[in-house]
Write an enzyme that holds these catalytic residues in place. Structure first.
Site, short mmCIF file in Angstrom:
data_model
loop_
_atom_site.label_atom_id
_atom_site.label_comp_id
_atom_site.label_asym_id
_atom_site.label_seq_id
_atom_site.Cartn_x
_atom_site.Cartn_y
_atom_site.Cartn_z
N PHE A 175 -5.88 -3.00 1.65
CA PHE A 175 -5.47 -3.94 0.57
C PHE A 175 -4.21 -3.55 -0.03
O PHE A 175 -3.96 -2.54 0.29
CB PHE A 175 -6.61 -4.00 -0.24
CG PHE A 175 -6.86 -2.83 -1.23
CD1 PHE A 175 -7.47 -1.63 -0.99
CD2 PHE A 175 -6.30 -2.86 -2.49
CE1 PHE A 175 -7.49 -0.53 -1.79
CE2 PHE A 175 -6.53 -1.82 -3.47
CZ PHE A 175 -7.03 -0.58 -3.09
N TYR A 233 -11.51 4.17 -1.46
CA TYR A 233 -11.67 4.26 -3.05
C TYR A 233 -12.80 4.77 -3.49
O TYR A 233 -12.93 4.80 -4.76
CB TYR A 233 -11.14 2.83 -3.16
CG TYR A 233 -9.51 2.75 -3.40
CD1 TYR A 233 -9.00 2.92 -4.51
CD2 TYR A 233 -8.93 2.52 -2.29
CE1 TYR A 233 -7.60 2.97 -4.53
CE2 TYR A 233 -7.55 2.75 -2.01
CZ TYR A 233 -6.95 2.73 -3.38
OH TYR A 233 -5.62 2.94 -3.27
N ALA A 248 -2.48 5.24 3.60
CA ALA A 248 -3.00 3.89 3.57
C ALA A 248 -3.95 3.42 2.72
O ALA A 248 -4.79 4.28 2.32
CB ALA A 248 -4.02 3.91 5.19
N LYS A 249 -3.93 2.25 2.23
CA LYS A 249 -4.93 1.64 1.15
C LYS A 249 -6.06 1.28 1.77
O LYS A 249 -6.23 0.00 1.87
CB LYS A 249 -3.98 0.78 0.30
CG LYS A 249 -3.06 1.42 -0.95
CD LYS A 249 -2.52 0.33 -1.79
CE LYS A 249 -3.49 -0.24 -2.52
NZ LYS A 249 -3.63 0.75 -3.96
N VAL A 250 -6.93 2.05 2.06
CA VAL A 250 -8.12 1.78 3.05
C VAL A 250 -9.16 1.69 1.79
O VAL A 250 -9.57 2.40 1.07
CB VAL A 250 -8.74 3.06 3.85
CG1 VAL A 250 -9.82 2.68 4.70
CG2 VAL A 250 -7.42 3.55 4.72
#
Ligand SMILES: Cc1ncc(COP(=O)(O)O)c(C=O)c1O
Length: 329
Positions: free
Chosen positions: A58, A185, A179-181
């Site tokens: 995202f 989060y 990476a915005k995995v």
């Protein structure tokens, strides 16, 4: 009947609660499964792979309302969509749109929702197959975009208290930090929760080697003996878009070349200034870390100058950084 969540209009003291989802009467639109859809109607199956395993990436993108210009400025849109392409590649996905097409979708989303206030766009590329099985390959993916009105995520009008936490930032060898995995989060959620339940406003997270990595969802800068320093990519940071902007502002506005190197936790205790930055956090000065005051606990001169240049740039008030923003209207 038992309900897990309180009703959405119940009073709450948590500022993040205001960012909860669409109400049924809300006509806010989102981009969902290739069309403009009411946010309240955009629903996925509970068998969706990304819901089951966190296999989604995202971006969070801010847009700033400038009352004087009667204009909404989308901040660093290209950089965010370039990063979602990279994050998607790491997870063996393709958003299915070019960077230009995604920028255009984000602009149209904000136009359709007609905001005249600060807001936030969330873009997600997710494994959309309904499938059980832990893997990355051989699955379909889709893109969605939604927007909400958005104020401060953490305080920017006063310095905040931070605490280092016992959790470690996930290493690139476990879940790629650049990476915005979505699933990753859970790691910052552990950190933020530990910090807040221990009475701090934000977490400082260390790497497995014990070096300073970042905040729970912010990159970190310190000023020590006149030098501006930030941890590098070898400290398992997210390669922040705001961080890159701050490095640029420090160079061109203050003539300060940023040193990129690893930082010890104890070095923060003796720093003259520390601030956190990120799309959500913007630029947030730090008053104390682990109950040691940073400088005199106020906003230091470098932080103040960077904050002022940053907020001028993001609201489209500065000619020199007009290329940071895209006018929506
Ligand atoms: C873990 C983490 N680090 C740093 C940042 C700051 O990155 P950016 O400035 O690109 O928003 C974020 C924000 O999204 C984040 O989630």
């Amino acid at each position: 009947m038992l309900t897990q969540n309180p009703p959405q209009d119940s009073p709450t003291s948590d500022p993040h609660e205001s960012h909860k989802g669409a109400r049924p009467e809300d006509d806010t639109l989102c981009w969902f499964e290739g069309q403009w859809t009411r946010l309240a109607d955009a629903r996925v199956s509970i068998m969706t792979h990304s819901f089951l395993y966190g296999t989604a990436v995202f971006e969070g993108i801010r847009a700033y309302w400038n009352e004087e210009h009667e204009q909404l400025y989308l901040l660093k849109a290209r950089e965010h969509f370039e990063r979602i392409v990279e994050s998607a590649k790491i997870l063996m996905m393709d958003p299915g749109y070019s960077v230009d097409e995604m920028v255009a979708l984000a602009i149209e989303l904000l136009q359709r929702n007609g905001y005249r206030e600060d807001c936030y766009v969330r873009a997600t590329t997710y494994k959309s197959d309904e499938a059980i099985g832990v893997k990355l390959h051989g699955l379909e993916s889709k893109l969605n975009l939604l927007s909400i009105p958005f104020g401060d995520y953490i305080a920017t009008d006063r310095p905040i208290s931070c605490g280092t936490v016992s959790w470690r930032r996930t290493s690139d060898l476990s879940i790629p930090s650049r990476a915005k995995v979505v699933g990753s989060y859970v790691n910052p959620a552990f950190s933020k929760t530990e910090a807040v339940l221990n009475g701090y406003e934000e977490a400082i997270v260390l790497t497995h080697e014990g070096k300073v990595s970042e905040g729970s969802a912010e990159n970190l800068f310190m000023v020590r003996k006149g030098r501006l320093v930030t941890p590098g990519v070898d400290s398992d940071i997210l390669e922040g878009i705001t961080r890159a902007g701050i490095i640029e502002l420090a160079r061109s506005e203050l003539g300060l070349e940023c040193e990129v190197r690893s930082i010890d936790r104890s070095e923060l205790y003796v720093a003259d200034e520390v601030f956190l930055c990120g799309t959500g956090a913007q630029v947030s000065p730090v008053a104390s870390i682990d109950q040691r005051s940073i400088g005199d606990g106020g906003v230091g001169p470098v932080t103040a100058a960077i904050m002022s240049a940053y907020f001028d740039a993001v609201r489209g008030r500065s000619e020199a950084y007009r290329n940071w923003v895209t006018p929506v209207y």
